[in-house]
Design an enzyme around this catalytic site. Structure first.
Site, short mmCIF file in Angstrom:
data_model
loop_
_atom_site.label_atom_id
_atom_site.label_comp_id
_atom_site.label_asym_id
_atom_site.label_seq_id
_atom_site.Cartn_x
_atom_site.Cartn_y
_atom_site.Cartn_z
N CYS A 34 -13.27 -7.73 58.79
CA CYS A 34 -14.29 -8.45 58.10
C CYS A 34 -15.38 -7.52 57.67
CB CYS A 34 -15.35 -8.56 58.84
SG CYS A 34 -16.92 -9.70 58.26
N ILE A 35 -15.10 -7.21 55.98
CA ILE A 35 -15.70 -6.71 54.74
C ILE A 35 -17.27 -6.23 55.27
CG2 ILE A 35 -16.49 -7.95 52.97
CD1 ILE A 35 -15.16 -4.69 53.17
#
Length: 125
Positions: A79-80
């Site tokens: 998850c950026i």
């Protein structure tokens, strides 16, 4: 129908729960369960940090994730947003390269929705 599993890791690399996640993935693979992806969220994104140094006499989680990715093609999604909140980025300035290991694919929460909708079972640690 083939058994499918998605794993969500929210614990940092030095957590026993992260080691448990690795063991679950390995046991599933040994039992012919298809791992459709491992999604790293919250502090779990730290598992992808290239510069995180764990003492050599401790369990090397990054090495284990890299092996699962290379040997078994286990997709590792990061998850950026959670990563950037913890200092990880795939788009650093011109003087620095990404500090995210190349075994991980940068994605968003949409990937987590896809994984959980496609998997017969989801395990979160």
């Amino acid at each position: 129908m083939q058994n499918t599993l998605a794993v969500v890791v929210t614990t940092p690399p030095n957590s026993n729960l992260t080691t448990t996640a690795i063991n679950i993935v390995r046991a599933a693979l040994d039992s012919s369960v298809s791992i459709i992806g491992v999604f790293f969220y919250q502090d779990g994104v730290l598992n992808a940090a290239k510069q995180l140094l764990i003492p050599s006499d401790e369990f090397q989680t990054l090495t284990q994730w890299q092996q699962l990715n290379s040997e078994y093609n286990v997709p590792l999604y990061l998850c950026i947003t959670a990563a950037e909140k913890r200092g990880l980025s795939d788009e650093l300035n011109n003087h620095e390269s990404s500090n995210i290991d190349s075994a991980f694919t940068v994605s968003g929460l949409g990937e987590l929705v896809e994984l959980t909708s496609k998997a017969e079972r989801v395990v979160q640690l």
